[in-house]
Scaffold this active site. Structure first.
Site, PDB file in Angstrom:
ATOM      1  N   SER A 105       0.853  -1.192   0.000  1.00 15.26           N
ATOM      2  CA  SER A 105       0.000   0.000   0.000  1.00 15.26           C
ATOM      3  C   SER A 105       0.883   1.234   0.000  1.00 15.26           C
ATOM      4  O   SER A 105       1.641   1.475   0.954  1.00 15.26           O
ATOM      5  CB  SER A 105      -0.884   0.013   1.244  1.00 15.26           C
ATOM      6  OG  SER A 105      -1.383   1.323   1.421  1.00 15.26           O
ATOM      7  N   HIS A 136      -0.972  -1.297  -4.379  1.00 15.67           N
ATOM      8  CA  HIS A 136      -2.279  -1.045  -3.737  1.00 15.67           C
ATOM      9  C   HIS A 136      -2.416   0.460  -3.531  1.00 15.67           C
ATOM     10  O   HIS A 136      -1.577   1.104  -2.906  1.00 15.67           O
ATOM     11  CB  HIS A 136      -2.367  -1.804  -2.417  1.00 15.67           C
ATOM     12  CG  HIS A 136      -3.703  -1.677  -1.744  1.00 15.67           C
ATOM     13  ND1 HIS A 136      -4.807  -2.403  -2.143  1.00 15.67           N
ATOM     14  CD2 HIS A 136      -4.120  -0.901  -0.714  1.00 15.67           C
ATOM     15  CE1 HIS A 136      -5.839  -2.079  -1.371  1.00 15.67           C
ATOM     16  NE2 HIS A 136      -5.446  -1.158  -0.501  1.00 15.67           N
ATOM     17  N   ASP A 154      -4.676   3.491  -2.240  1.00 14.06           N
ATOM     18  CA  ASP A 154      -5.766   3.824  -1.309  1.00 14.06           C
ATOM     19  C   ASP A 154      -6.320   5.226  -1.571  1.00 14.06           C
ATOM     20  O   ASP A 154      -5.620   6.220  -1.393  1.00 14.06           O
ATOM     21  CB  ASP A 154      -5.246   3.748   0.138  1.00 14.06           C
ATOM     22  CG  ASP A 154      -5.050   2.319   0.595  1.00 14.06           C
ATOM     23  OD1 ASP A 154      -6.000   1.519   0.466  1.00 14.06           O
ATOM     24  OD2 ASP A 154      -3.946   2.005   1.070  1.00 14.06           O
ATOM     25  N   MET A 211      -8.936   8.013  -0.492  1.00 16.66           N
ATOM     26  CA  MET A 211      -9.779   8.437   0.653  1.00 16.66           C
ATOM     27  C   MET A 211     -10.263   9.861   0.421  1.00 16.66           C
ATOM     28  O   MET A 211      -9.524  10.697  -0.103  1.00 16.66           O
ATOM     29  CB  MET A 211      -8.954   8.390   1.939  1.00 16.66           C
ATOM     30  CG  MET A 211      -8.319   7.035   2.190  1.00 16.66           C
ATOM     31  SD  MET A 211      -7.478   7.007   3.774  1.00 16.66           S
ATOM     32  CE  MET A 211      -6.700   5.393   3.708  1.00 16.66           C
ATOM     33  N   HIS A 232      -8.264   0.930  -4.361  1.00 14.10           N
ATOM     34  CA  HIS A 232      -9.191   0.692  -3.251  1.00 14.10           C
ATOM     35  C   HIS A 232      -9.902   2.008  -2.959  1.00 14.10           C
ATOM     36  O   HIS A 232      -9.317   2.928  -2.396  1.00 14.10           O
ATOM     37  CB  HIS A 232      -8.373   0.194  -2.049  1.00 14.10           C
ATOM     38  CG  HIS A 232      -9.154   0.045  -0.779  1.00 14.10           C
ATOM     39  ND1 HIS A 232      -8.559  -0.145   0.446  1.00 14.10           N
ATOM     40  CD2 HIS A 232     -10.499   0.072  -0.541  1.00 14.10           C
ATOM     41  CE1 HIS A 232      -9.486  -0.242   1.389  1.00 14.10           C
ATOM     42  NE2 HIS A 232     -10.670  -0.093   0.820  1.00 14.10           N
ATOM     43  N   MET A 246     -12.161   4.364  -1.057  1.00 15.11           N
ATOM     44  CA  MET A 246     -12.837   4.654   0.217  1.00 15.11           C
ATOM     45  C   MET A 246     -13.463   6.025   0.040  1.00 15.11           C
ATOM     46  O   MET A 246     -13.036   7.015   0.635  1.00 15.11           O
ATOM     47  CB  MET A 246     -11.818   4.619   1.365  1.00 15.11           C
ATOM     48  CG  MET A 246     -11.357   3.217   1.708  1.00 15.11           C
ATOM     49  SD  MET A 246      -9.786   3.163   2.601  1.00 15.11           S
ATOM     50  CE  MET A 246      -8.635   3.252   1.227  1.00 15.11           C
ATOM     51  N   MET A 255     -11.231  -5.973   5.021  1.00 15.39           N
ATOM     52  CA  MET A 255     -10.476  -5.024   5.836  1.00 15.39           C
ATOM     53  C   MET A 255     -10.238  -5.655   7.205  1.00 15.39           C
ATOM     54  O   MET A 255     -11.184  -6.102   7.858  1.00 15.39           O
ATOM     55  CB  MET A 255     -11.275  -3.728   6.034  1.00 15.39           C
ATOM     56  CG  MET A 255     -11.474  -2.878   4.795  1.00 15.39           C
ATOM     57  SD  MET A 255      -9.956  -2.411   3.959  1.00 15.39           S
ATOM     58  CE  MET A 255      -9.079  -1.515   5.234  1.00 15.39           C
ATOM     59  N   ASP A 262      -6.446  -6.607   3.988  1.00 12.12           N
ATOM     60  CA  ASP A 262      -5.848  -5.268   4.031  1.00 12.12           C
ATOM     61  C   ASP A 262      -5.928  -4.699   5.444  1.00 12.12           C
ATOM     62  O   ASP A 262      -7.025  -4.476   5.969  1.00 12.12           O
ATOM     63  CB  ASP A 262      -6.639  -4.370   3.046  1.00 12.12           C
ATOM     64  CG  ASP A 262      -6.092  -2.954   2.939  1.00 12.12           C
ATOM     65  OD1 ASP A 262      -5.057  -2.651   3.565  1.00 12.12           O
ATOM     66  OD2 ASP A 262      -6.717  -2.151   2.212  1.00 12.12           O
TER      67      ASP A 262
HETATM   68  C1  DX5 Z   1      -6.432   1.527   5.281  1.00  7.90           C
HETATM   69  C2  DX5 Z   1      -5.884   1.144   3.924  1.00  7.90           C
HETATM   70  C3  DX5 Z   1      -4.766   0.188   3.944  1.00  7.90           C
HETATM   71  C4  DX5 Z   1      -3.553   0.640   4.710  1.00  7.90           C
HETATM   72  C5  DX5 Z   1      -2.832  -0.551   5.206  1.00  7.90           C
HETATM   73  O1  DX5 Z   1      -7.621   2.210   5.115  1.00  7.90           O
HETATM   74  O2  DX5 Z   1      -6.910   0.580   3.118  1.00  7.90           O
HETATM   75  O3  DX5 Z   1      -4.418  -0.205   2.626  1.00  7.90           O
HETATM   76  O4  DX5 Z   1      -2.685   1.425   3.963  1.00  7.90           O
HETATM   77  O5  DX5 Z   1      -1.776  -0.127   5.981  1.00  7.90           O
HETATM   78  P1  DX5 Z   1      -1.012  -1.087   6.982  1.00  7.90           P
HETATM   79  O6  DX5 Z   1      -0.469  -2.225   6.179  1.00  7.90           O
HETATM   80  O7  DX5 Z   1       0.046  -0.207   7.547  1.00  7.90           O
HETATM   81  O8  DX5 Z   1      -2.014  -1.550   8.010  1.00  7.90           O
HETATM   82 ZN    ZN Z   2      -6.411  -0.355   1.151  1.00  2.00          ZN
END
Ligand code: DX5
Ligand code: ZN
Length: 227
Positions: free
Chosen positions: A12, A37, A39, A41, A71, A73, A142, A180
């Protein structure tokens, strides 16, 4: 059960150094990672704000060829799906709570030529899959509440991995099972043994100096747990 070559490690980039993101992605792929990956947000569906399609396109323009696992969010999800397809996303996953019309969003992802997936928060039941499993290429569980990297793995998700694996096997479909949040060298083997085949890890990889060493250790633990 997939063989070890089919296990995917997807760092990620949330935990990467954004001031040199292209180099970070090059380095982690050169170190043996399979996917990126990504993310996304929106400070609405989750209480944090990160990166959008422009950054995805910038990585493609930089020369990144690895699959980009987007991903989402964000809420709503549909408006941004074509933009990510255009920007070079390989797969796009979203949280069913964030879409008023889950089937439509899944269809949209397919229409724009990407692989699709649904993401389940730690307390979200898998029940929506009863009517959606035929349209997903990936189920993402998750194992932390979404929004931040570096959180601790929530133990009850282990039971959910087994439940999702049973659903996938019963469907007879080729669906990846991704985990994840809080995935580390120490727990990745157990998660693989429970039936996960795709692993997101942010802080566990980017928090170390030597990416290759972490990824190799992860693969070794997967291999010894599933063989
Ligand atoms: C959280 C993300 C993850 C996050 C994982 O909302 O979707 O992808 O970056 O990070 P670690 O591996 O540090 O838990
Ligand atoms: Zn993620």
């Amino acid at each position: 059960m997939p063989n070890t070559k089919e296990y995917v490690i997807a760092p990620s980039i949330l935990s990467a150094d954004f001031a040199k993101l292209g180099q970070e992605v090059d380095d982690v792929i050169a170190a043996g990672a399979d996917w990126v990956h990504f993310d996304v947000m929106d400070n609405h569906y989750v209480p944090n704000l990160t990166i959008g399609p422009m950054i995805c396109k910038a990585l493609r323009d930089h020369g990144v060829q690895a699959p980009i696992d987007v991903h989402l969010m964000v809420e709503p999800v549909d408006r941004i799906i074509p933009d990510f397809a255009e920007a070079g996303a390989t797969m796009i996953t979203f949280h069913p709570e964030a879409s008023k019309h889950v089937d439509r969003s899944l269809q949209l992802i397919k229409e724009v030529g990407c692989q699709s997936g649904l993401v389940f928060n730690p307390s979200t039941p898998l029940s929506v899959l009863e009517w959606a499993i035929e349209k997903v290429d990936m189920i993402l569980l998750m194992s932390v509440n979404p929004g931040f990297g570096g959180q601790s793995f929530i133990p009850h998700v282990k039971r959910k991995i087994s439940a999702a694996r049973d659903l996938i096997d019963a469907s007879g479909r080729d669906i990846r099972l991704e985990v994840d949040g809080g995935v580390k060298v120490d727990n990745i083997g157990e998660l693989a043994a429970l039936g996960a085949d795709t692993f997101v890890a942010g802080s566990a990889i980017f928090g170390e100096q030597n990416y290759s060493q972490v990824i190799q250790a992860m693969r070794a633990n997967i291999e010894s747990s599933v063989s």
